[in-house]
Design an enzyme around this catalytic site. Sequence first.
Site, mmCIF file in Angstrom:
data_model
loop_
_atom_site.group_PDB
_atom_site.id
_atom_site.type_symbol
_atom_site.label_atom_id
_atom_site.label_comp_id
_atom_site.label_asym_id
_atom_site.label_seq_id
_atom_site.Cartn_x
_atom_site.Cartn_y
_atom_site.Cartn_z
ATOM 1 N N TYR A 22 0.814 -1.219 0.000
ATOM 2 C CA TYR A 22 0.000 0.000 0.000
ATOM 3 C C TYR A 22 0.850 1.274 0.000
ATOM 4 O O TYR A 22 1.847 1.373 0.717
ATOM 5 C CB TYR A 22 -0.855 0.044 1.268
ATOM 6 C CG TYR A 22 -2.229 -0.590 1.192
ATOM 7 C CD1 TYR A 22 -2.991 -0.576 0.033
ATOM 8 C CD2 TYR A 22 -2.778 -1.177 2.324
ATOM 9 C CE1 TYR A 22 -4.267 -1.144 0.002
ATOM 10 C CE2 TYR A 22 -4.051 -1.743 2.306
ATOM 11 C CZ TYR A 22 -4.780 -1.729 1.137
ATOM 12 O OH TYR A 22 -6.041 -2.283 1.120
ATOM 13 N N GLU A 23 0.374 2.281 -0.743
ATOM 14 C CA GLU A 23 0.885 3.661 -0.687
ATOM 15 C C GLU A 23 2.404 3.759 -0.795
ATOM 16 O O GLU A 23 3.050 4.505 -0.065
ATOM 17 C CB GLU A 23 0.409 4.354 0.599
ATOM 18 C CG GLU A 23 -1.060 4.245 0.882
ATOM 19 C CD GLU A 23 -1.937 4.769 -0.260
ATOM 20 O OE1 GLU A 23 -1.424 5.453 -1.157
ATOM 21 O OE2 GLU A 23 -3.133 4.448 -0.257
ATOM 22 N N GLY A 24 2.971 3.013 -1.715
ATOM 23 C CA GLY A 24 4.420 3.011 -1.883
ATOM 24 C C GLY A 24 5.007 1.807 -1.184
ATOM 25 O O GLY A 24 4.959 1.693 0.039
#
Length: 603
Positions: A442-444
Amino acid sequence: MAQQYVDMDTLKFLLYRVHDLQTVLDQARYADYDQASVDLFLNATKDFSDKELFPFFREMDAAPAHFKEGEIIVHPQVEKYMKKAGEMGLIAALFDYEVGGLQMPNTVVSAAAYIQETANNHLPGYVGLTNGAAELIIHFGSKALNETYVPKMLTGDWGGTMCLTEPQAGSSLSDIITVAEQAEDGYTISGQKIFISGGDYREAENIVHLVLARIKGAPAGTKGISLFVVPKKRRTENGDLISNDVNTVGDFQKMGQKGYCTTHLSFGDEKDCKGWLVGEANQGLKYMFMMMNGARIAVGRGAAAITMAAYQASLAYAKERPQGRSLTRTGKKDVSQEQTLIINHPDVKRMLLFQKVVSEGALSLVLLTAKYHDLSTTHADPKEREKYLLLLEMLTPIVKTYPSEMGSVSVSNGLQVLGGYGFCTDFILQQYFRDIRIFPIYEGTTGIQSLDLLGRKVTMENGKGVLLLSEEIGKTIREALGIDTLAPYAKQLSGKLELSQEVLQFLIPFVKKGDYQRFLSDATVFMEFFGNIVVGWLWLNISIQAEKALVSGETQYTGDFYTSKIHAMKFYFKYELPKTTALAEILTNKEVLTVAEENSWFA
């Protein structure tokens, strides 16, 4: 007895005693709050989670969100949760009174979100993304955008998302090709976005997408990216909602978090998708990173929450499951004895203690990062705000990564505690194991966070962030050196802090020579190394506060509670902190094995 999924005593001990929430409440912005009012809010959140989140956790896994006839079908509790969260102020809690918010500290809101995420990690994402999208509009959007979208988002009537990823681009945002063409009443948007969490569901009256797109003729790369509000439905002049040509073309069926829908969206199939520019053109990535940084902290918090819930579940099982017998002094088992509970076996204790140090250490990291966020924006002294902002920058990639990576290992240990039952759907551990696996992505991803830590945060302002963080760790070491029972552990951590300097002294010359590929080739190893030291620091600080409570005879919690914190610190310093020695050996090894372009390695 209902299953305990969160340790409220530990949460409050860390919040009030270890991280001294009062220093945040002392800021002028939070003058209306004290510990009593915070307690009421957290207790109400726990009661809400008991009733509206935890009872639906396994149901949402058994009946996943899915795509059907052009729309996403989710569990009915999603709509109910959004509305109730809006009524309680859980969406608006961070925002100013002027926009309908509660003006609460981020630290408190993070603690409340953590409670919800321990209860049911499938639901809070819908609220979190709506909050983040509203925050971007509030900070950077026009008055008209604020008036049109924010009120309905804060009540939970409308959802919100962030739309970055595209099929051909993945994490490489410089390669996005979604196009925005200027029109009389805004922009016409066309393109596709994938992996959009909470991207659509039938029960939502409207969903407000924050979309990264490139205005036709804009510069190449990240410099040409702008941010747009693109609602699923747009208002007509008379106030009616009509389709905005935002179409759900499919969803992604996942191994975990099945109740949290993930969609594939298409914008402008009929060339009638309208978007409205947020802020200035070509500044979209800068704006979006405000949401992204918050989202990264939220991912770490979510992983920490799953880690805690899994620990509570495996601990409860170990206290009830009889199997085997304890060894006698002769080293043999006495079969005439009754079976002992598995919590009495040393290896089970080791796995449970590992879960304890990871789950509570991760929570401590989340709360400290949230505290730095608060003080970086509200402290009366500008120099202090600058200091806390740099500390926040240092911890953000770590708080996203440590709970995600080590939490996955911790939950795996929890499953192992249950043995064969852990692998069966009758027990909840296998769901936690599946749910947490997405968090390192997630998210990077972990690799991206590691590049951020070593490539950006360590080197920013000529290493000022590292220096400030080292000074904070040094303060804790010096305090622990003054406590006889903790002094040996303070010396051990001091040695690891010195080791981190040795590692950086080896790596930094590669930057000075312009050899960035070599400098960053083992960034993920550095993340594991440095994150381990940071959590060691947090555990030493926890043990200082526990020792003080024991010495003073404090009775807020039991003596066993405080003693358990010190024992957990000792476990971390015996089993986890020494791993940094091997990691440092990898980081300072002069042999380079992953940089040269040589495909024959994989023959």
